[in-house]
Design a protein around this motif. Sequence first.
Motif, PDB file in Angstrom:
ATOM      1  N   THR A   1      -0.509   4.016  -2.859  1.00  0.00           N
ATOM      2  CA  THR A   1      -1.484   3.860  -2.204  1.00  0.00           C
ATOM      3  C   THR A   1      -1.184   4.872  -1.180  1.00  0.00           C
ATOM      4  O   THR A   1      -2.697   6.454  -1.178  1.00  0.00           O
ATOM      5  CB  THR A   1      -2.198   2.713  -2.016  1.00  0.00           C
ATOM      6  OG1 THR A   1      -2.263   2.040  -3.394  1.00  0.00           O
ATOM      7  CG2 THR A   1      -4.415   3.725  -2.188  1.00  0.00           C
ATOM      8  N   GLU A   2      -0.847   5.165  -0.240  1.00  0.00           N
ATOM      9  CA  GLU A   2      -0.927   5.842   0.482  1.00  0.00           C
ATOM     10  C   GLU A   2      -0.073   6.767   0.669  1.00  0.00           C
ATOM     11  O   GLU A   2      -0.292   7.788   0.655  1.00  0.00           O
ATOM     12  CB  GLU A   2       0.148   5.361   1.658  1.00  0.00           C
ATOM     13  CG  GLU A   2       0.308   6.197   3.153  1.00  0.00           C
ATOM     14  CD  GLU A   2       0.860   5.193   4.039  1.00  0.00           C
ATOM     15  OE1 GLU A   2       0.642   5.599   4.596  1.00  0.00           O
ATOM     16  OE2 GLU A   2       1.492   3.575   3.662  1.00  0.00           O
TER      17      GLU A   2
ATOM     18  N   LEU B   1      -5.475   5.571   0.239  1.00  0.00           N
ATOM     19  CA  LEU B   1      -5.041   4.194   1.031  1.00  0.00           C
ATOM     20  C   LEU B   1      -6.730   4.679   2.412  1.00  0.00           C
ATOM     21  O   LEU B   1      -6.915   5.514   3.033  1.00  0.00           O
ATOM     22  CB  LEU B   1      -4.469   3.850   1.890  1.00  0.00           C
ATOM     23  CG  LEU B   1      -3.594   2.735   2.802  1.00  0.00           C
ATOM     24  CD1 LEU B   1      -3.697   1.887   1.197  1.00  0.00           C
ATOM     25  CD2 LEU B   1      -2.447   2.766   3.171  1.00  0.00           C
TER      26      LEU B   1
ATOM     27  N   LYS C   1      -6.467  -2.117   4.420  1.00  0.00           N
ATOM     28  CA  LYS C   1      -6.075  -1.483   4.343  1.00  0.00           C
ATOM     29  C   LYS C   1      -6.447  -1.650   2.534  1.00  0.00           C
ATOM     30  O   LYS C   1      -5.699  -2.669   1.789  1.00  0.00           O
ATOM     31  CB  LYS C   1      -4.824  -0.783   4.687  1.00  0.00           C
ATOM     32  CG  LYS C   1      -4.934  -0.516   5.441  1.00  0.00           C
ATOM     33  CD  LYS C   1      -5.931   1.008   6.638  1.00  0.00           C
ATOM     34  CE  LYS C   1      -5.556   1.476   8.046  1.00  0.00           C
ATOM     35  NZ  LYS C   1      -6.218   2.423   8.540  1.00  0.00           N
TER      36      LYS C   1
ATOM     37  N   SER D   1      -7.451   0.830  -1.296  1.00  0.00           N
ATOM     38  CA  SER D   1      -7.470   1.617  -2.352  1.00  0.00           C
ATOM     39  C   SER D   1      -8.933   2.444  -2.563  1.00  0.00           C
ATOM     40  O   SER D   1      -9.651   1.537  -2.574  1.00  0.00           O
ATOM     41  CB  SER D   1      -6.271   1.692  -3.366  1.00  0.00           C
ATOM     42  OG  SER D   1      -6.649   2.643  -4.524  1.00  0.00           O
TER      43      SER D   1
ATOM     44  N   ASP E   1      -9.439   2.356   4.788  1.00  0.00           N
ATOM     45  CA  ASP E   1     -10.136   1.414   5.501  1.00  0.00           C
ATOM     46  C   ASP E   1     -10.750   0.352   5.254  1.00  0.00           C
ATOM     47  O   ASP E   1     -12.230   1.210   5.166  1.00  0.00           O
ATOM     48  CB  ASP E   1      -9.553   2.061   7.165  1.00  0.00           C
ATOM     49  CG  ASP E   1     -10.102   0.407   8.026  1.00  0.00           C
ATOM     50  OD1 ASP E   1     -10.224  -0.666   8.009  1.00  0.00           O
ATOM     51  OD2 ASP E   1      -9.877   0.843   9.729  1.00  0.00           O
TER      52      ASP E   1
ATOM     53  N   GLY F   1       0.581  -1.232  -0.121  1.00  0.00           N
ATOM     54  CA  GLY F   1       0.208   0.176   0.505  1.00  0.00           C
ATOM     55  C   GLY F   1       0.734   1.580  -0.102  1.00  0.00           C
ATOM     56  O   GLY F   1      -0.082   2.391   0.601  1.00  0.00           O
ATOM     57  N   GLU F   2       2.346   1.024  -0.200  1.00  0.00           N
ATOM     58  CA  GLU F   2       3.162   2.431  -0.506  1.00  0.00           C
ATOM     59  C   GLU F   2       2.651   3.070  -0.766  1.00  0.00           C
ATOM     60  O   GLU F   2       2.603   4.667  -1.050  1.00  0.00           O
ATOM     61  CB  GLU F   2       4.257   2.188  -0.562  1.00  0.00           C
ATOM     62  CG  GLU F   2       5.250   1.231   0.933  1.00  0.00           C
ATOM     63  CD  GLU F   2       6.477   0.412   0.041  1.00  0.00           C
ATOM     64  OE1 GLU F   2       6.736   0.500  -0.778  1.00  0.00           O
ATOM     65  OE2 GLU F   2       6.998   0.025   0.992  1.00  0.00           O
TER      66      GLU F   2
END
Length: 247
Positions: free
Chosen positions: A107-108, A113, A123, A125, A115, A104-105
């Motif tokens: 996307t964060e 990101l 987590k 997208s 929940d 998720g790097e």
Amino acid sequence: MPQDHTGQRIPSVTFKTRRNHEWVDVTTDEVFAGKTVVVFSLPGAFTPTCSSSHVPRYNQMVPFFKAHGVDEVCCVSVNDTFVMNEWQTALKAPDVRFLPDGNGEFTEGMGMLVDKANLGFGKRSWRYSMLVRDGIIEKMFIEPEVEGDPYEVSDADTMLNYLAPNAPKPADVTVFTRPGCPFCVKAKEMLKQAGMDFEELLLNRDYTEQTLRAVAGAKSVPQVFVNGRLIGGSDDLAAWLEARTDA
């Protein structure tokens, strides 16, 4: 909360991909530097909307994007590379590049990101699409923050409308055929020569004669449908292609 990063540079991350039984690191520079890239991101591989609509339409429209200056179309999801590779194979979507954002790097970094623990997803997208030129985000289409899994603005047609408002869209063509039918071969060849992609449904594999009678009012094949309209058999198709004004 999903964030609009229009005008900003995309996050710098490394995608952990798997090719031919080997690990291959793919950096965002490799994907985006010096290129025009369409990206669409979605909640998860093998999920209903993503599999039935989001990916297939983008894959269908890749040649149209490329005709308007796009170098590559990429699908991002918070899934590992094994899942993404199997999903691409299952969807028969070779023209889209699948980028696994397992941690998720990316996307964060995109501020996307969210929940989804209530679904057991953890987590994931948010659904969105974007046009990226040389690593800079030119335009984002972010789905509205409503309950469920909205799919209103991140689709391929919306993106193509932004890129080229007056560009023609690919026709949706389906051909009902049966094995060993020479007229079916003729119809498929005419469609190929006209540059029209199509799906083929085979008798007793994908449908029965009952289905053919129900949808086409016919017992013979081929039966060609274009954008929901019954064109008919191979002779009907030849006449329709000859009369087309958009050729």
